[in-house]
Write a protein that holds these residues in place. Structure first.
Motif, short mmCIF file in Angstrom:
data_model
loop_
_atom_site.label_atom_id
_atom_site.label_comp_id
_atom_site.label_asym_id
_atom_site.label_seq_id
_atom_site.Cartn_x
_atom_site.Cartn_y
_atom_site.Cartn_z
N PHE A 1 5.21 4.71 7.57
CA PHE A 1 5.84 3.92 6.53
C PHE A 1 7.28 3.53 6.84
O PHE A 1 7.74 2.47 6.45
CB PHE A 1 5.77 4.69 5.20
N LEU A 2 7.99 4.41 7.56
CA LEU A 2 9.39 4.12 7.89
C LEU A 2 9.54 3.53 9.29
O LEU A 2 10.31 2.58 9.50
CB LEU A 2 10.22 5.40 7.77
N LEU A 3 8.82 4.07 10.27
CA LEU A 3 9.03 3.65 11.66
C LEU A 3 8.77 2.16 11.92
O LEU A 3 9.53 1.54 12.67
CB LEU A 3 8.17 4.50 12.60
N LEU B 1 -2.42 10.54 3.91
CA LEU B 1 -2.25 9.84 2.64
C LEU B 1 -3.27 8.73 2.49
O LEU B 1 -3.74 8.44 1.38
CB LEU B 1 -0.83 9.27 2.54
N HIS B 2 -3.64 8.08 3.60
CA HIS B 2 -4.64 7.01 3.53
C HIS B 2 -6.00 7.56 3.06
O HIS B 2 -6.72 6.89 2.31
CB HIS B 2 -4.77 6.33 4.88
N THR B 3 -6.34 8.78 3.50
CA THR B 3 -7.58 9.41 3.04
C THR B 3 -7.52 9.66 1.55
O THR B 3 -8.48 9.38 0.81
CB THR B 3 -7.82 10.73 3.78
N LEU B 4 -6.40 10.19 1.07
CA LEU B 4 -6.25 10.46 -0.36
C LEU B 4 -6.37 9.17 -1.18
O LEU B 4 -6.98 9.16 -2.25
CB LEU B 4 -4.91 11.13 -0.64
N VAL B 5 -5.79 8.09 -0.68
CA VAL B 5 -5.85 6.82 -1.40
C VAL B 5 -7.30 6.36 -1.55
O VAL B 5 -7.72 5.90 -2.62
CB VAL B 5 -5.01 5.75 -0.66
N ALA C 1 5.63 5.12 0.86
CA ALA C 1 4.27 4.73 1.20
C ALA C 1 3.81 3.57 0.32
O ALA C 1 3.14 2.64 0.79
CB ALA C 1 3.33 5.91 1.05
N ILE C 2 4.18 3.61 -0.96
CA ILE C 2 3.81 2.52 -1.87
C ILE C 2 4.53 1.24 -1.47
O ILE C 2 3.94 0.16 -1.42
CB ILE C 2 4.14 2.92 -3.32
N ASP C 3 5.84 1.36 -1.16
CA ASP C 3 6.61 0.19 -0.74
C ASP C 3 6.04 -0.43 0.54
O ASP C 3 6.14 -1.63 0.76
CB ASP C 3 8.07 0.57 -0.52
N ALA C 4 5.45 0.43 1.40
CA ALA C 4 4.88 -0.06 2.66
C ALA C 4 3.50 -0.67 2.48
O ALA C 4 2.91 -1.15 3.45
CB ALA C 4 4.83 1.08 3.68
N GLY C 5 2.96 -0.64 1.26
CA GLY C 5 1.70 -1.32 0.99
C GLY C 5 0.47 -0.46 1.09
O GLY C 5 -0.63 -0.99 1.27
N ILE C 6 0.59 0.86 0.96
CA ILE C 6 -0.58 1.73 1.11
C ILE C 6 -1.64 1.47 0.04
O ILE C 6 -2.83 1.75 0.26
CB ILE C 6 -0.15 3.22 1.10
N LEU C 7 -1.24 0.90 -1.10
CA LEU C 7 -2.21 0.64 -2.17
C LEU C 7 -2.80 -0.77 -2.12
O LEU C 7 -3.63 -1.13 -2.97
CB LEU C 7 -1.55 0.87 -3.53
N THR C 8 -2.38 -1.57 -1.16
CA THR C 8 -2.89 -2.94 -1.03
C THR C 8 -4.41 -2.93 -0.87
O THR C 8 -4.96 -2.17 -0.07
CB THR C 8 -2.25 -3.64 0.17
#
Length: 298
Positions: A109-111, A229-233, A249-256
């Motif tokens: 998410f940061l890198l 986290l992707h598995t949890l989503v 993670a949310i800012d990086a679009g994990i929920l898209t």
């Protein structure tokens, strides 16, 4: 004084064997053939005139003296690393090789935000990244396999210095319409202890989430199944429970592409501190502070 002394390479082979407990895996981690690593350890034993490792076809077992030598080898290798760091710190800042461990709840998410700019603005920096759980990353730091660690605090780190990067709020993520019309922020009392999905042991985010909720029964009842986290989503999106996600993670679009709803957790310690951590008294401390500033800008 003995004419012959152990070499750094021999000590590295011994430490690698101790860590991996297997000649093949130790050789792979050391980027040499198994025969080279085995021969190096044999040479070390011959040099010292003792047996450090008991070998059999099925098991590698260190002698009591071997374990003591490994402990001393860790300290010697760390001193050698610091000598190299001292020389490197005297040159141009943020240049040459730098090995950084990053925990999995930060790395993806940061890198991606900061690496392109670092490559452009610091072309002489050779950054080697390693993704590890919090405990493994701290162990790598103290054993000299990593120069610094990008970590989420609080977490037990031993004797380190650190520079804060940012505060990262925790959010509760739940399937659409469960609950209906959710409030703007979620108090811990709303969490169903039988529905909470968390990362498996070894990830500090699990401890941060449980500490923020301050509900002891959650520790015993939470279903800790996620490896990422992707598995949890995906689990939450399929209606199997709720989870905690960091804001980055949310800012990086994990929920898209999901129907998941996320709301801030309403609690006293509902955030984690992202920090760059390094060994105390490292000669590269000023360089790490500069890197932390670069990460803040990212």
């Amino acid at each position: 004084m003995s004419t012959y002394l152990p070499t750094i390479k021999q000590l590295q082979y011994l430490v690698a064997l101790h860590e991996h407990g297997h000649f093949g895996r130790a050789a792979e981690a050391s980027f040499v053939s198994q025969s080279t690593l085995s021969a190096g350890i044999r040479e070390l034993e011959t040099l010292l005139g003792v047996t450090l490792v008991e070998r059999s076809r099925r098991v590698v077992r260190f002698t009591p003296l071997g374990n003591s030598v490994v402990a001393k080898a860790h300290r010697l290798l760390r001193e050698a690393e610091e000598l190299s760091e001292l020389v490197q710190a005297s040159g141009k800042p943020l240049s040459g090789e730098l090995r950084m461990s990053v925990i999995p709840t930060i790395a993806p998410f940061l890198l991606p935000r900061i690496l392109p700019r670092l490559r452009q603005e610091r072309p002489s920096l050779k950054l080697f990244l390693r993704e590890e759980t919090s405990a493994d990353a701290i162990e790598s730091l103290h054993h000299g396999r990593a120069d610094c660690v990008l970590l989420a605090l609080p977490f037990p780190t031993g004797e380190v210095d650190f520079e804060p990067i940012s505060s990262d709020a925790l959010f509760v993520a739940f399937p659409k319409d469960e609950p209906r019309d959710p409030p703007e922020s979620i108090p811990p009392s709303m969490l169903d202890e039988g529905q909470l999905l968390l990362l498996e042991d070894g990830h500090c985010l699990k401890e941060h989430a449980l500490a923020a909720c301050n509900r002891p029964e959650l520790s015993a009842s939470a279903t800790m199944i996620g490896t990422s986290l992707h598995t949890l989503v995906q689990m939450v999106d399929n209606g199997l429970g709720v989870t905690m996600l960091p804001e980055m993670a949310i800012d990086a679009g994990i929920l898209t592409g999901t129907d998941i709803i996320a709301r801030p957790l309403r609690a006293a310690n509902a955030s984690r501190e992202i920090a760059l951590v390094w060994r105390k008294r490292s000669p590269r401390a000023e360089e790490f502070k500069l890197l932390a500033e670069e990460l803040r800008i990212g």
